[in-house]
Design a protein around this motif. Structure first.
Motif, short mmCIF file in Angstrom:
data_model
loop_
_atom_site.label_atom_id
_atom_site.label_comp_id
_atom_site.label_asym_id
_atom_site.label_seq_id
_atom_site.Cartn_x
_atom_site.Cartn_y
_atom_site.Cartn_z
N ARG A 84 33.27 30.84 69.19
CA ARG A 84 33.12 31.17 70.61
C ARG A 84 33.82 30.11 71.45
O ARG A 84 33.93 28.96 71.06
N ASN A 85 34.24 30.50 72.65
CA ASN A 85 34.84 29.59 73.62
C ASN A 85 35.96 28.75 73.00
O ASN A 85 35.89 27.53 72.98
N PRO A 86 37.02 29.39 72.51
CA PRO A 86 38.11 28.64 71.88
C PRO A 86 38.78 27.68 72.86
O PRO A 86 38.94 27.99 74.04
N GLU A 87 39.16 26.52 72.33
CA GLU A 87 39.88 25.52 73.13
C GLU A 87 41.39 25.70 72.99
O GLU A 87 42.15 25.25 73.83
N MET A 88 41.80 26.34 71.89
CA MET A 88 43.21 26.54 71.59
C MET A 88 43.38 27.95 71.06
O MET A 88 42.69 28.35 70.14
N MET A 89 44.31 28.70 71.64
CA MET A 89 44.52 30.09 71.26
C MET A 89 45.57 30.21 70.15
O MET A 89 46.40 29.32 69.98
N SER A 90 45.52 31.33 69.44
CA SER A 90 46.47 31.56 68.36
C SER A 90 47.86 31.84 68.91
O SER A 90 48.02 32.15 70.09
N GLY A 91 48.84 31.72 68.02
CA GLY A 91 50.22 31.99 68.38
C GLY A 91 51.10 30.79 68.09
O GLY A 91 50.66 29.81 67.48
N ALA A 106 49.45 18.88 62.28
CA ALA A 106 48.39 19.83 62.60
C ALA A 106 47.76 20.31 61.30
O ALA A 106 48.45 20.77 60.40
N GLU A 107 46.46 20.15 61.18
CA GLU A 107 45.71 20.61 60.01
C GLU A 107 44.65 21.58 60.49
O GLU A 107 43.74 21.20 61.21
N GLN A 108 44.80 22.85 60.11
CA GLN A 108 43.87 23.87 60.60
C GLN A 108 43.17 24.60 59.46
O GLN A 108 43.69 24.68 58.35
N THR A 109 41.97 25.09 59.78
CA THR A 109 41.24 25.95 58.87
C THR A 109 41.00 27.27 59.60
O THR A 109 40.92 27.30 60.83
N ALA A 110 40.92 28.34 58.84
CA ALA A 110 40.74 29.67 59.43
C ALA A 110 39.59 30.38 58.75
O ALA A 110 39.29 30.15 57.57
N VAL A 111 38.95 31.27 59.49
CA VAL A 111 37.89 32.11 58.95
C VAL A 111 38.55 33.10 57.99
O VAL A 111 39.52 33.77 58.35
N VAL A 112 38.04 33.18 56.76
CA VAL A 112 38.61 34.10 55.77
C VAL A 112 37.70 35.31 55.53
O VAL A 112 38.15 36.35 55.08
N GLU A 134 52.44 27.84 63.66
CA GLU A 134 51.67 28.99 64.11
C GLU A 134 50.18 28.66 64.02
O GLU A 134 49.68 28.29 62.95
N VAL A 135 49.45 28.81 65.14
CA VAL A 135 47.99 28.71 65.10
C VAL A 135 47.50 30.09 64.68
O VAL A 135 47.87 31.11 65.27
N LEU A 136 46.71 30.12 63.63
CA LEU A 136 46.24 31.37 63.05
C LEU A 136 45.30 32.13 63.99
O LEU A 136 44.54 31.50 64.74
N PRO A 137 45.31 33.47 63.95
CA PRO A 137 44.48 34.27 64.86
C PRO A 137 42.98 34.00 64.73
O PRO A 137 42.25 34.17 65.69
#
Length: 153
Positions: A84-91, A106-112, A134-137
């Motif tokens: 909820r309330n994302p600080e950074m959007m995908s794209g 940049a080190e990101q994790t995504a909901v799978v 790319e920031v994942l959706p």
């Protein structure tokens, strides 16, 4: 790396009081460089600040959200649309080094799947060179590091 449940992450962060890493922004009222105008960052006390007209100001919104963020070598932890309330959007995003020796990372994790995040995905640039990634959706969290300005494309 094992998949981690969202519940464990949330409880662990709450129990440990995990703070968000502090970027190199100064306290409200101090100067900021024109190159980072409109960027959000964290002041030394952890407050969210925004560079506006050459000065750091306290961020006035209820939830920090921006298409421009500033990090330092220690990094900046943000969350995305997997929460909820994302600080950074995908794209598409670009990390722009603020120093010729800086390497943006940049080190990101995504909901799978429901309640689970996958292994970290890392993008790292060369010293002094912009990093495009790319920031994942369904990005759950991202750790941005390096003396870098991060902006959505």
């Amino acid at each position: 790396m094992k998949r981690t449940t969202l519940a464990v992450l949330a409880v662990g962060a709450a129990v440990l009081g995990a703070p968000t890493a502090v970027a190199h922004a100064a306290p409200p009222g101090t100067p900021c460089p024109p190159a980072v105008d409109r960027a959000l960052a964290h002041a030394p006390d952890g407050a969210v600040v925004q560079c506006s007209s050459g000065r750091w100001e306290a961020y006035g919104g209820p939830y920090p959200h921006s298409d421009r963020w500033l990090s330092d070598e220690d990094g900046l932890d943000l969350h995305g649309q997997g929460m909820r309330n994302p600080e950074m959007m995908s794209g598409p995003w670009t990390g722009i080094p603020q120093d010729p020796a800086t390497r943006c990372r940049a080190e990101q994790t995504a909901v799978v799947s429901a309640g689970e995040v996958g292994p970290p995905q890392v993008a790292e640039g060369e010293p002094g060179q912009p990093l495009r990634f790319e920031v994942l959706p369904v990005m759950f969290s991202i750790h941005l590091s390096g003396d870098c300005l991060w902006q959505a494309n």
